[in-house]
Design an enzyme around this catalytic site. Structure first.
Site, short mmCIF file in Angstrom:
data_model
loop_
_atom_site.label_atom_id
_atom_site.label_comp_id
_atom_site.label_asym_id
_atom_site.label_seq_id
_atom_site.Cartn_x
_atom_site.Cartn_y
_atom_site.Cartn_z
N ASP A 43 0.81 -1.21 0.00
CA ASP A 43 0.00 0.00 0.00
C ASP A 43 0.86 1.27 0.00
O ASP A 43 0.35 2.36 0.22
CB ASP A 43 -1.00 -0.01 1.17
CG ASP A 43 -0.30 0.06 2.52
OD1 ASP A 43 0.95 -0.11 2.55
OD2 ASP A 43 -0.98 0.28 3.52
N HIS A 246 21.69 6.90 -19.38
CA HIS A 246 20.71 7.03 -18.30
C HIS A 246 21.24 6.44 -17.00
O HIS A 246 20.57 5.69 -16.32
CB HIS A 246 19.38 6.39 -18.71
CG HIS A 246 18.64 7.23 -19.69
ND1 HIS A 246 17.54 6.79 -20.39
CD2 HIS A 246 18.83 8.50 -20.10
CE1 HIS A 246 17.11 7.75 -21.19
NE2 HIS A 246 17.87 8.80 -21.03
N ASP A 263 23.02 15.67 -15.06
CA ASP A 263 21.82 15.94 -15.86
C ASP A 263 20.65 15.94 -14.88
O ASP A 263 20.27 14.89 -14.35
CB ASP A 263 21.65 14.84 -16.92
CG ASP A 263 20.46 15.11 -17.87
OD1 ASP A 263 19.62 15.96 -17.55
OD2 ASP A 263 20.40 14.43 -18.91
N ASP A 274 15.46 20.93 -17.74
CA ASP A 274 16.23 19.73 -18.14
C ASP A 274 17.60 20.22 -18.58
O ASP A 274 17.75 20.69 -19.71
CB ASP A 274 15.48 19.01 -19.27
CG ASP A 274 16.21 17.74 -19.72
OD1 ASP A 274 17.23 17.38 -19.10
OD2 ASP A 274 15.76 17.12 -20.70
N HIS A 353 22.46 9.86 -29.46
CA HIS A 353 21.11 10.41 -29.22
C HIS A 353 20.85 11.65 -30.07
O HIS A 353 21.74 12.17 -30.73
CB HIS A 353 20.88 10.68 -27.73
CG HIS A 353 21.83 11.66 -27.10
ND1 HIS A 353 21.73 13.02 -27.27
CD2 HIS A 353 22.91 11.47 -26.29
CE1 HIS A 353 22.68 13.63 -26.58
NE2 HIS A 353 23.43 12.71 -25.99
N HIS A 357 14.70 17.79 -27.82
CA HIS A 357 13.34 17.27 -27.64
C HIS A 357 12.49 18.40 -27.09
O HIS A 357 13.00 19.36 -26.50
CB HIS A 357 13.32 16.03 -26.73
CG HIS A 357 13.88 16.23 -25.35
ND1 HIS A 357 13.19 16.84 -24.33
CD2 HIS A 357 15.10 15.92 -24.82
CE1 HIS A 357 13.93 16.87 -23.24
NE2 HIS A 357 15.10 16.33 -23.51
N HIS A 364 10.01 15.04 -21.64
CA HIS A 364 9.97 14.77 -23.08
C HIS A 364 8.54 15.11 -23.50
O HIS A 364 7.65 14.27 -23.51
CB HIS A 364 10.33 13.32 -23.40
CG HIS A 364 11.77 13.02 -23.13
ND1 HIS A 364 12.34 11.78 -23.31
CD2 HIS A 364 12.79 13.81 -22.69
CE1 HIS A 364 13.62 11.82 -22.99
NE2 HIS A 364 13.91 13.04 -22.61
N GLU A 387 21.06 19.62 -26.64
CA GLU A 387 21.89 18.80 -25.75
C GLU A 387 22.87 17.89 -26.49
O GLU A 387 22.77 16.66 -26.42
CB GLU A 387 21.01 17.97 -24.82
CG GLU A 387 19.89 17.19 -25.47
CD GLU A 387 19.09 16.39 -24.44
OE1 GLU A 387 19.72 15.59 -23.71
OE2 GLU A 387 17.87 16.56 -24.36
N TYR A 391 30.54 10.64 -26.15
CA TYR A 391 30.74 9.59 -25.14
C TYR A 391 31.71 8.55 -25.68
O TYR A 391 31.48 8.00 -26.76
CB TYR A 391 29.39 8.93 -24.80
CG TYR A 391 28.28 9.95 -24.60
CD1 TYR A 391 28.07 10.53 -23.35
CD2 TYR A 391 27.49 10.36 -25.69
CE1 TYR A 391 27.09 11.49 -23.18
CE2 TYR A 391 26.51 11.32 -25.52
CZ TYR A 391 26.31 11.88 -24.27
OH TYR A 391 25.34 12.84 -24.12
N ARG A 409 28.27 15.97 -21.88
CA ARG A 409 27.04 16.50 -22.49
C ARG A 409 26.81 17.88 -21.91
O ARG A 409 27.10 18.12 -20.74
CB ARG A 409 25.83 15.59 -22.20
CG ARG A 409 24.52 16.13 -22.75
CD ARG A 409 23.38 15.10 -22.82
NE ARG A 409 22.92 14.60 -21.55
CZ ARG A 409 23.21 13.40 -21.04
NH1 ARG A 409 23.97 12.57 -21.72
NH2 ARG A 409 22.74 13.03 -19.87
N GLU A 411 23.61 20.67 -21.91
CA GLU A 411 22.19 20.75 -22.29
C GLU A 411 21.57 22.03 -21.76
O GLU A 411 21.64 22.32 -20.56
CB GLU A 411 21.44 19.54 -21.71
CG GLU A 411 19.93 19.58 -21.95
CD GLU A 411 19.22 18.33 -21.47
OE1 GLU A 411 19.72 17.66 -20.54
OE2 GLU A 411 18.16 18.01 -22.03
N1 GLY Z 1 17.29 14.09 -18.90
C1 GLY Z 1 16.69 13.48 -19.99
C2 GLY Z 1 17.08 14.12 -21.23
O1 GLY Z 1 18.02 14.87 -21.26
O2 GLY Z 1 16.43 13.98 -22.22
MN MN Z 2 18.66 16.02 -19.59
MN MN Z 3 16.90 16.42 -22.36
#
Ligand code: GLY
Ligand code: MN
Ligand code: MN
Length: 445
Positions: A43, A246, A263, A274, A353, A357, A364, A387, A391, A409, A411
């Protein structure tokens, strides 16, 4: 909870959105239930995640709410909410009740949830299409299915009734893609709190510290800044952990001179930041890490400069990719002509990637990136991330030894304006020298 004022959508804003949705509905009806509770274990409940579509159109975040937006000759919003209940409110806090919800959200009608079964079937049977996300298997879904069955059995006599169930995204995604002024203000606040979190994170970075301590510093700053918390699972990846896109375990100890990819974004008033920065533990980018950092920063700068009305979103990615591929050649990670390398996607092991987005109520955010195979052109009011990253996984055969374990990265969150764009996260620097200055220097410790 978010700061309470952040969740109050002004009525004139809601009315404008409802009007736009009604115009797209035709003779259809849109049914939006509140999100159910998610259970973690037995629960134990997960933090409640209000349905974004319901919130966007009604302003409501309360469990048990149902909105029915009716198109056609008598366009209107009908809401159902739970009744006040002293015993239940003792445990879970105040409910608005039908009167409170009527006053706060100004629907055309507001009824107790208990009247759903008596009122909703007639509303559904009058529509030609029902916009509803199938798959909940609950009471409202049974009404939707019965309305369809009723049309099959009886509609021939009257020529009315629904023949189709359509996913609400057909209407709502496009509306949500172009943010109104109220949303942009909340996204600016989300960006501001996110930046404060990153400053706190950078100040906590040092060799010997746990990635988890950096995460804790971020989350503390998010809550202190009035955010509901992180909008998604925070990534603090030091050393080669930065090469796992991730990586959310955040369980390693930061090594001497390691890069730390952070991130993280705050959720403010249900809107999200983000942001990624890659910080050098000890306060200095050195050797190959500096080379890689400067390439990614050049790609970020070029991609942000490409964000303006009319640019296809794929063009933002293409701009970043070109700079990264030129960099990969300069680093010796790729050999050949840049155009050929891009065409054959030779960069994929190092840049797997996309560059952008949509960003909004969801991290997202919804919205098609292409229509009939043609990339969507940016318009004022759209909000996106930029972003780029590189890597170099130690276990990948294409990784040169000199670069093994480096992951970078950068972003930012960007709103398209009539003249170009506004970088919502511009207060957090990106240049290597300024990023170095955010991190405690090894000498000073
Ligand atoms: N933190 C997820 C992305 O950068 O899309
Ligand atoms: Mn991100
Ligand atoms: Mn992002």
């Amino acid at each position: 909870m978010n700061r309470p004022d952040a969740l109050d959508t002004p009525i004139h804003v809601l009315e404008k959105r409802r009007k736009a949705a009604l115009a797209a509905l035709g003779q259809g009806v849109l049914v939006l239930p509140a999100a159910p509770i998610q259970f973690a274990s037995r629960d134990g409940e997960r933090p409640y995640h209000p349905d974004r579509e319901l919130f966007y159109l009604t302003g409501a975040t309360e469990l048990g709410t149902l909105a029915v937006l009716i198109g056609g000759a008598e366009p209107r919003l009908v809401m159902f909410v739970r009744e006040r209940d002293a015993e239940a409110e003792l445990w879970r806090g105040m409910r608005l009740g039908p009167e409170g919800a009527a006053e706060r959200f100004r629907p055309d009608e507001c009824h107790p949830l208990g009247e759903l079964g008596a009122r909703v079937p007639d509303l559904l049977r009058a529509a030609d299409r029902i916009f509803y996300r199938l798959g909940r298997g609950d009471e409202i879904e049974r009404h939707v299915m019965e309305a369809l069955a009723h049309r099959r059995a009886r509609g021939a006599r009257t020529g009315t009734g629904p023949r189709a169930i359509v996913d609400p995204s057909e209407i709502l995604d496009d509306l949500r893609l172009v943010k109104d002024a109220h949303e942009l203000a909340l996204l600016r606040r989300a960006a501001e709190v996110t930046v404060a979190g990153h400053r706190a994170a950078a100040a906590a970075i040092a060799a010997g510290e746990g990635e988890w301590s950096v995460e804790a510093a971020l989350h503390s700053a998010f809550r202190t800044g009035g955010a509901g918390g992180p909008g998604y699972e925070t990534i603090v990846g030091s050393g080669a952990n930065a090469c796992v896109l991730h990586y959310v375990e955040n369980t390693s100890v930061i090594g001497q001179g390691a890069l730390v990819l952070v991130d993280a974004g705050a959720e403010f008033g249900l809107y999200n930041g983000d942001v990624t920065r890659t910080y050098p533990a000890g306060g200095r980018f050195t050797g190959a890490a500096r080379d890689v950092y400067d390439i990614v920063e050049a790609a970020r700068r070029a991609a942000v400069a490409a964000v303006r009305p009319g640019t296809p979103i794929a063009g933002v990615h293409a701009t970043a990719t070109r700079v990264l591929v030129e960099g990969l050649v300069a680093l010796g990670a790729l050999q050949g002509r840049v155009d050929d390398l891009i065409a054959s996607e030779a960069h994929k092991p190092f840049y797997p990637h996309q560059t952008a987005h949509w960003l909004g109520l969801d991290v997202h955010d919804p919205g098609d990136y292409a229509r009939a195979g043609v990339s969507r052109a940016l318009e004022p009011g759209m909000v996106l991330t930029v972003e780029p990253g590189l890597y170099f996984r130690p276990d990948h055969p294409a990784t040169p030894d000199r670069l093994a374990g480096i992951g970078v990265r950068i972003e930012d969150d960007v709103a398209v304006t009539a003249a170009g764009c506004e970088v919502l996260t511009h207060e957090l620097p990106t240049s290597s020298a300024e990023v170095e200055a955010l991190v405690p220097s090894a000498k000073g410790r």
